[in-house]
Design an enzyme around this catalytic site. Structure first.
Site, PDB file in Angstrom:
ATOM      1  CB  THR A  40       3.412  -6.221 -11.241  1.00  0.00           C
ATOM      2  OG1 THR A  40       4.490  -5.942 -10.940  1.00  0.00           O
ATOM      3  CG2 THR A  40       3.643  -7.046 -12.631  1.00  0.00           C
ATOM      4  N   GLY A  83      30.955   2.903 -25.141  1.00  0.00           N
ATOM      5  CA  GLY A  83      30.011   4.023 -25.441  1.00  0.00           C
ATOM      6  C   GLY A  83      28.687   3.503 -25.895  1.00  0.00           C
ATOM      7  NE  ARG A 126      35.201  -1.352 -30.448  1.00  0.00           N
ATOM      8  CZ  ARG A 126      34.939  -0.079 -31.113  1.00  0.00           C
ATOM      9  NH1 ARG A 126      34.543  -0.384 -32.255  1.00  0.00           N
ATOM     10  NH2 ARG A 126      35.179   0.962 -30.794  1.00  0.00           N
ATOM     11  CD  GLU A 161      -2.828  -1.031   2.496  1.00  0.00           C
ATOM     12  OE1 GLU A 161      -3.557  -2.120   2.529  1.00  0.00           O
ATOM     13  OE2 GLU A 161      -2.772  -0.133   3.218  1.00  0.00           O
ATOM     14  N   PRO A 162       0.235   2.412  -0.411  1.00  0.00           N
ATOM     15  CG  PRO A 162      -0.877   4.146  -1.348  1.00  0.00           C
ATOM     16  CD  PRO A 162      -1.061   2.742  -0.616  1.00  0.00           C
ATOM     17  CD  GLU A 220       7.366 -10.824  -5.113  1.00  0.00           C
ATOM     18  OE1 GLU A 220       7.031 -10.983  -4.006  1.00  0.00           O
ATOM     19  OE2 GLU A 220       6.526 -11.408  -5.978  1.00  0.00           O
ATOM     20  CD1 TRP A 269       4.511   0.507  -4.031  1.00  0.00           C
ATOM     21  CD2 TRP A 269       5.209   1.232  -6.022  1.00  0.00           C
ATOM     22  NE1 TRP A 269       5.019   1.710  -3.799  1.00  0.00           N
ATOM     23  CE2 TRP A 269       5.456   2.408  -5.042  1.00  0.00           C
ATOM     24  CE3 TRP A 269       5.329   1.460  -7.501  1.00  0.00           C
ATOM     25  CZ2 TRP A 269       5.826   3.536  -5.131  1.00  0.00           C
ATOM     26  CZ3 TRP A 269       5.962   2.794  -7.575  1.00  0.00           C
ATOM     27  CH2 TRP A 269       6.234   3.664  -6.512  1.00  0.00           C
ATOM     28  CB  SER A 302       9.540  -2.916   4.018  1.00  0.00           C
ATOM     29  OG  SER A 302      10.293  -2.614   2.888  1.00  0.00           O
TER      30      SER A 302
END
Length: 390
Positions: free
Chosen positions: A166, A347, A275, A135-136, A370, A164, A140
């Site tokens: 999913t 880069g 490379r 919840e907001p 989780e 949060w 934890s």
């Protein structure tokens, strides 16, 4: 591909059926996931049609009983499937893990009538699930949740906000943990809530660092009426159900982390082999070779750790400490490995033309979901030294 480039992971699988399953998953990945992964993530597109295919293929119910449409596979096999899916696209691997988490309460604690009525459609009927614990103001500290379920005859009325989530806003059903009594941990119950229930709505998806293709949103419960027949387990048993689900879910996150790390290593191996600088492949330079060696070692260690925990679970033995260790180690390793992959590509690694920058952004969330890795250390320390005093 030469013998020193990226190679398929050699998996320890217990049966011919499991080996066939991994082959099926790899074929599906090459045909349906990899070709569109980068484009769909960049566009923030959730592959709902792919999850329908996964459901039809039996890949959303691997660990559940065959009599309800599941695959009856050991957790150690299921997690290796998750790793393969996450290596191809984390939105898919994590999505399967979350769906499995959403089914956990019903599959593990539902009555015979509930199992028969709901579980087949959840496993193989094209449905997609979401799990509503956070919840907001309670993440934890999961036992601090304030979403309330109040009994009204044979119905419960749910009020509150979950955060949060999913698959928030696109799921077909939500496993919701809500407060039904004053006791901190024994006053929480679990409910199976259809997405089209009046009063249930989703906020706009969060704008995230990574995993743009996987929607994460708040879920609002405004007078949502749920029949008592959709309460899962005993009244007040919800927190125990949630902890059980989290132990299993942490292994799913560990496997996903190893998948992302393996994808990053494979990309780094391919790039450093082709490379050339100073007249030879950069993979010939010892500093870079040692980085590759460290990356591979961490991946093998993480895979062994999550499989050890999974085998304990499959044997019916306690595995909470090992699940926390696996989640902690694998996700921290994934963050290091993906960061090193970006460095190895120089880069180019910092551009969207190569996938390693996406892997690095995605790896970060795995240290948070989780249960943050700080919480995993709390769980491990309690198993070793007992509860904190004071």
């Amino acid at each position: 591909m030469n013998d020193h480039g990226p190679q398929p992971v050699e998996r320890e699988l217990p049966t011919e059926e499991a080996r066939d399953l991994i082959s099926l998953v790899r074929e599906l990945i090459e045909r349906e996931i990899k070709p569109r992964a980068a484009e769909e993530e960049a566009a923030g597109r959730f592959p709902r049609e792919l999850f329908t295919l996964l459901s039809e293929s039996g890949l959303l119910g691997l660990v559940h009983p065959e009599e309800f449409g599941g695959g009856d596979q050991p957790y150690a096999v299921y997690l290796q499937v998750l790793e393969e899916l996450a290596a191809a696209r984390l939105t898919v691997g994590l999505g399967v893990s979350v769906h499995t988490l959403a089914c956990h309460a019903l599959a593990g604690y539902g009555s015979k009538e509930q199992l028969a009525e709901h579980l087949p459609a959840m496993l193989g009927g094209g449905l997609l699930g979401a799990y509503c614990l956070s919840e907001p103001s309670s993440g934890s500290d999961a036992a601090g949740l304030t979403t309330r379920a109040t009994r009204d005859g044979d119905t419960w009325i749910l009020e509150g906000t979950k955060a949060w989530i999913t698959h928030g806003g696109i799921a077909d059903f939500y496993t919701v943990l809500a407060r039904t009594g004053p006791e901190r941990t024994r006053g929480i119950s679990a409910f199976l809530v259809p997405a089209d229930t009046p009063g249930l709505s989703a906020a706009a998806p969060e704008h995230k660092m990574g995993m743009a293709g996987s929607p994460t949103a708040q879920i609002h419960l405004d007078g949502v009426r749920v029949p008592d027949a959709r309460r899962i387990g005993e009244e007040g048993q919800g927190f125990a159900i949630a902890l059980s689900a989290l132990d299993a879910g942490r292994l799913g996150i560990a496997a996903c982390a190893v998948g992302v790390a393996q994808a990053a290593l494979d990309e780094a191996l391919a790039y450093t082999a082709q490379r050339r600088q100073f007249g030879r492949p950069i993979a010939d330079f010892q500093g870079l070779r040692f980085m590759l060696a460290d990356m591979a070692t961490q991946i093998e260690a993480g895979r062994a750790l999550y499989l050890t925990a999974a085998r304990l679970r499959d044997a019916g033995r306690p595995f909470s400490k090992q699940a926390a260790m696996a989640k902690l180690f694998c996700t921290d390793a994934a963050m290091r490995i993906t960061t090193d992959a970006v460095q190895l590509l120089g880069g180019y690694g910092y551009t969207v033309d190569f996938p390693v920058e996406r892997y690095m952004r995605e790896a970060k969330v795995l240290q948070i979901v989780e249960g943050t890795n700080q919480i995993q250390r709390v769980v491990i320390a309690r198993a070793l030294a007992g509860p904190e005093v004071g």
